[in-house]
Design a protein around this motif. Structure first.
Motif, PDB file in Angstrom:
ATOM      1  N   GLN A  93     -14.351   5.893   1.116  1.00 21.68           N
ATOM      2  CA  GLN A  93     -13.590   4.872   0.380  1.00 21.68           C
ATOM      3  C   GLN A  93     -13.255   3.775   0.824  1.00 21.68           C
ATOM      4  O   GLN A  93     -13.250   2.689   0.204  1.00 21.68           O
ATOM      5  CB  GLN A  93     -12.300   5.618  -0.389  1.00 21.68           C
ATOM      6  CG  GLN A  93     -12.743   6.776  -1.249  1.00 21.68           C
ATOM      7  CD  GLN A  93     -11.178   7.650  -1.776  1.00 21.68           C
ATOM      8  OE1 GLN A  93     -10.350   7.325  -1.056  1.00 21.68           O
ATOM      9  NE2 GLN A  93     -11.407   8.578  -2.489  1.00 21.68           N
ATOM     10  N   HIS A  97     -14.475   0.219  -0.569  1.00 22.26           N
ATOM     11  CA  HIS A  97     -13.126  -0.328  -1.119  1.00 22.26           C
ATOM     12  C   HIS A  97     -13.097   0.143  -2.684  1.00 22.26           C
ATOM     13  O   HIS A  97     -13.143  -0.528  -3.632  1.00 22.26           O
ATOM     14  CB  HIS A  97     -13.019  -1.833  -1.378  1.00 22.26           C
ATOM     15  CG  HIS A  97     -13.052  -2.612  -0.280  1.00 22.26           C
ATOM     16  ND1 HIS A  97     -13.176  -3.986  -0.051  1.00 22.26           N
ATOM     17  CD2 HIS A  97     -13.063  -2.300   1.152  1.00 22.26           C
ATOM     18  CE1 HIS A  97     -12.878  -4.494   1.342  1.00 22.26           C
ATOM     19  NE2 HIS A  97     -12.861  -3.400   1.914  1.00 22.26           N
ATOM     20  N   THR A  98     -12.743   1.521  -2.501  1.00 22.68           N
ATOM     21  CA  THR A  98     -12.655   2.511  -3.725  1.00 22.68           C
ATOM     22  C   THR A  98     -11.283   3.327  -3.580  1.00 22.68           C
ATOM     23  O   THR A  98     -11.017   4.318  -4.547  1.00 22.68           O
ATOM     24  CB  THR A  98     -13.813   3.376  -4.132  1.00 22.68           C
ATOM     25  OG1 THR A  98     -14.141   4.207  -3.113  1.00 22.68           O
ATOM     26  CG2 THR A  98     -15.128   2.252  -4.326  1.00 22.68           C
ATOM     27  N   TRP A  99     -10.555   3.113  -2.615  1.00 23.42           N
ATOM     28  CA  TRP A  99      -9.508   3.918  -2.406  1.00 23.42           C
ATOM     29  C   TRP A  99      -8.402   3.809  -3.530  1.00 23.42           C
ATOM     30  O   TRP A  99      -8.086   2.739  -3.987  1.00 23.42           O
ATOM     31  CB  TRP A  99      -8.709   3.743  -0.976  1.00 23.42           C
ATOM     32  CG  TRP A  99      -8.247   2.212  -0.815  1.00 23.42           C
ATOM     33  CD1 TRP A  99      -6.999   1.624  -1.330  1.00 23.42           C
ATOM     34  CD2 TRP A  99      -8.827   1.216  -0.030  1.00 23.42           C
ATOM     35  NE1 TRP A  99      -6.982   0.576  -1.057  1.00 23.42           N
ATOM     36  CE2 TRP A  99      -7.910  -0.113  -0.093  1.00 23.42           C
ATOM     37  CE3 TRP A  99      -9.869   1.018   0.663  1.00 23.42           C
ATOM     38  CZ2 TRP A  99      -8.277  -1.203   0.417  1.00 23.42           C
ATOM     39  CZ3 TRP A  99     -10.318  -0.233   1.299  1.00 23.42           C
ATOM     40  CH2 TRP A  99      -9.356  -1.312   1.183  1.00 23.42           C
ATOM     41  N   LYS A 510     -21.598  -2.356   0.829  1.00 23.46           N
ATOM     42  CA  LYS A 510     -21.007  -2.628   0.024  1.00 23.46           C
ATOM     43  C   LYS A 510     -21.337  -3.871  -0.769  1.00 23.46           C
ATOM     44  O   LYS A 510     -20.855  -5.035  -0.748  1.00 23.46           O
ATOM     45  CB  LYS A 510     -19.345  -3.240   0.248  1.00 23.46           C
ATOM     46  CG  LYS A 510     -18.209  -3.221  -0.346  1.00 23.46           C
ATOM     47  CD  LYS A 510     -16.990  -3.468  -0.063  1.00 23.46           C
ATOM     48  CE  LYS A 510     -16.816  -5.156   0.368  1.00 23.46           C
ATOM     49  NZ  LYS A 510     -16.946  -5.783  -0.997  1.00 23.46           N
ATOM     50  N   SER A 514     -15.022  -7.006  -4.113  1.00 24.65           N
ATOM     51  CA  SER A 514     -14.014  -5.927  -4.456  1.00 24.65           C
ATOM     52  C   SER A 514     -12.923  -6.692  -5.345  1.00 24.65           C
ATOM     53  O   SER A 514     -12.823  -7.825  -5.302  1.00 24.65           O
ATOM     54  CB  SER A 514     -13.236  -5.732  -2.889  1.00 24.65           C
ATOM     55  OG  SER A 514     -14.305  -5.108  -2.072  1.00 24.65           O
ATOM     56  N   TYR A 518      -7.506  -4.903  -3.329  1.00 31.45           N
ATOM     57  CA  TYR A 518      -7.907  -4.198  -2.105  1.00 31.45           C
ATOM     58  C   TYR A 518      -7.349  -5.250  -0.936  1.00 31.45           C
ATOM     59  O   TYR A 518      -7.518  -4.797   0.121  1.00 31.45           O
ATOM     60  CB  TYR A 518      -9.304  -3.804  -1.969  1.00 31.45           C
ATOM     61  CG  TYR A 518      -9.503  -2.704  -3.014  1.00 31.45           C
ATOM     62  CD1 TYR A 518      -9.224  -1.698  -2.979  1.00 31.45           C
ATOM     63  CD2 TYR A 518     -10.358  -2.843  -4.186  1.00 31.45           C
ATOM     64  CE1 TYR A 518      -9.440  -0.627  -3.807  1.00 31.45           C
ATOM     65  CE2 TYR A 518     -10.528  -1.902  -5.094  1.00 31.45           C
ATOM     66  CZ  TYR A 518     -10.204  -0.754  -5.001  1.00 31.45           C
ATOM     67  OH  TYR A 518     -10.197   0.120  -5.748  1.00 31.45           O
TER      68      TYR A 518
END
Length: 539
Positions: A93, A97-99, A510, A514, A518
């Motif tokens: 993540q 950048h998916t946290w 990636k 994003s 983020y």
């Protein structure tokens, strides 16, 4: 019982959050601390100061702040390898950048930083010596800097408030102003850096941290954490004046800053000290990516993407380092490891009767006197019998023949061969080359000296890296490139990428831009029980 209240800064998962009161302060103090109670008890400020120093070891581990600072950037990835290294996708993540606010490493970083703010306040607001209080104020400023950088807001409690009250929160701008004012109030009170031991709070470290704050002030004071940012010329001159106040120099050799005896480097401004046999998590710097069959063995997890590795010129000394002893002990250079990996066939000791016998692990641990004879090297293989050939190609979920070998691996610190599990290397938190690069950047962002000052600094650093003067141009793009090569995996990449407007952009593994949210991490869910805090935008 007289009480002075401080920041509540310990969050135990699922049990303790902002707003929970503590009815027995003698048993557990969470919201405040006790001085001169009826039983005549006192707070052991020396012990809490020591705890605040030992808290710096949290930066040595592969998780928490290191993951948030580096894996979210353009170099480090934590791919899932079959059934290994998934952990509910928490590692993957960060790079893509998916946290979310439930990511355990984000919560752990928050808890670690604020626990140490708490320890510092126990020193500052109790009966302690002036020296203890000054050191604690510096350490608190350092921990707060990281809270500001990562989370954008910071909890605090005004002196004299009731322990059942929820702590208040500073905005990013307010917290930045507080930390700057604290450092400027104590910098003249801090001692000079001790030779061969940069682990004690010192004036050089305060000047370094002030330079870092003024350099990032345009980011921290921006209306939107994702930018745009405005860098004031007066702030840039503050960066320059604070760097000029540092009494330090570049080490003649780059890699001496990361050797087991790195405490002797004058370049290290502030460090987390390790004593032989009782080191922190610094072994993660050689174990986190190394294969199980290498020497020293590793956890075969983290890797570097080719796009980042390719930034380095082949002649750049910062890319890889070797010596006869390194090859003798480990079979491979340290630094970035790419291609076929090797292991020593045998390191031998000379016995009293003149015969030679193979060194054992016990011999290394016990520092048995020996003379090494390189018995040759052997090609290593993975656990499935494939050649241990680290590839440039890596995917976030790996499988097939390259399951264990996908991705370039790294060793920033030279393994301490006599004590691999508890090494003596001190962990570098602040380094003079970083300070010089901050000065060069500030000169280009409107500070005095301009391009001429920046070029002189870049040439100095390139020459140390065995590159010709003029290799890096005195432009902001040049500074950004140089920081990525000089300071790789030292915990500054996310901070740099945000300041240069690169953090949200697409890159290897990636492919999309994003969401602006983020640019900050979310406030962990446990802290949101406090009505004084608002979750960061977008989460």
């Amino acid at each position: 019982m007289k009480r002075i209240n401080i920041i509540k800064s310990i969050f135990f998962v699922g049990t303790i959050a902002f707003g929970v009161s503590c009815t027995n302060l003698d048993e557990e103090v969470l919201d405040g601390f006790v001085i001169n109670n009826e039983a005549g008890g006192t707070v052991n400020t020396a012990a809490f100061l020591q705890s605040a120093y030992e808290g710096l070891r949290g930066f040595q581990d592969q998780d928490k702040m290191f993951t948030l600072d580096e894996m979210s950037g353009d170099g480090l990835v934590g791919p899932t390898r079959g059934g290994d290294w998934d952990d509910n996708a928490k590692w993957r993540q960060f790079h893509v950048h998916t946290w979310g606010s439930d990511n355990v490493e984000i919560r752990n970083a928050w808890n670690s930083l604020l626990t140490n703010v708490y320890n510092c306040n126990l020193v500052i607001y109790n009966t302690a010596t002036d020296s203890q209080k000054t050191q604690a104020r510096f350490l608190r400023a350092f921990y707060y800097y990281n809270v500001i950088d990562l989370f954008g807001q910071a909890p605090y409690r005004e002196e004299g408030t009731d322990i059942t009250d929820n702590p208040k929160f500073w905005t990013r701008k307010e917290a930045t102003a507080f930390v700057i004012s604290e450092l400027e109030a104590i910098v003249a009170k801090l001692p000079a850096r001790v030779a061969n031991d940069a682990s004690i709070a010192n004036a050089d470290a305060a000047h370094y941290l002030l330079a870092k704050l003024y350099l990032n002030k345009g980011v921290f004071n921006a209306d939107n954490a994702a930018g745009p940012y405005t860098f004031d010329a007066a702030d840039m001159n503050k960066v320059i004046s604070n760097v000029d106040a540092i009494s330090s120099s570049l080490a003649p050799e780059y890699w001496s800053n990361f050797a087991p005896t790195n405490n002797t480097s004058n370049e290290i401004i502030f460090s987390s000290k390790n004593v032989l046999g009782s080191g922190g998590g610094i072994q993660s710097r050689w174990r986190m990516g190394m294969h199980y069959n290498q020497i020293p063995d590793g956890w075969n997890g983290f890797a570097t993407v080719a796009e980042y590795y390719n930034k380095f010129d082949a002649a750049d000394d910062r890319r890889q380092h070797t010596s006869p002893s390194i090859i003798q002990y480990y079979g491979n250079p340290i630094g970035f490891q790419y291609g076929q990996m090797y292991g020593p066939e045998g390191n031998y000791k000379t016995n009293k009767d003149g015969t030679k016998s193979l060194m054992t692990e016990a011999d290394y641990k016990n520092n048995v006197p020996y003379v090494h004879y390189l018995g040759g090297v052997v090609d290593l293989h993975d656990r499935n019998g494939h050649p241990l050939f680290f590839t440039k190609e890596v995917t976030m979920i790996t499988s097939g023949p390259t399951l264990e070998t996908a991705g370039i691996r790294t060793q920033k610190y030279e393994p301490d061969h006599a004590n691999l599990g508890n090494p003596e290397n001190d962990y570098v938190l602040m380094r003079y080359s970083d300070a010089l690069l901050m000065k060069a950047e500030a000169a280009l962002r409107g500070g005095t000296g301009g391009a001429a000052t920046a070029q002189a600094i870049l040439d100095q650093i390139d020459l140390r890296a065995k590159l010709p003067a003029g290799s890096t141009p005195a432009t902001l793009d040049g500074i950004y490139l140089e920081r990525g090569k000089e300071l790789w995996y030292e915990g500054w990449r996310r901070n740099d990428m945000i300041r240069f407007g690169k953090f949200l952009a697409p890159r290897e593994l990636k492919p999309t831009t994003s969401d602006p949210k983020y640019a900050l991490y979310p406030i962990p869910a446990d802290a949101l029980f406090n009505p004084n805090v608002t979750q960061n935008p977008g989460y």
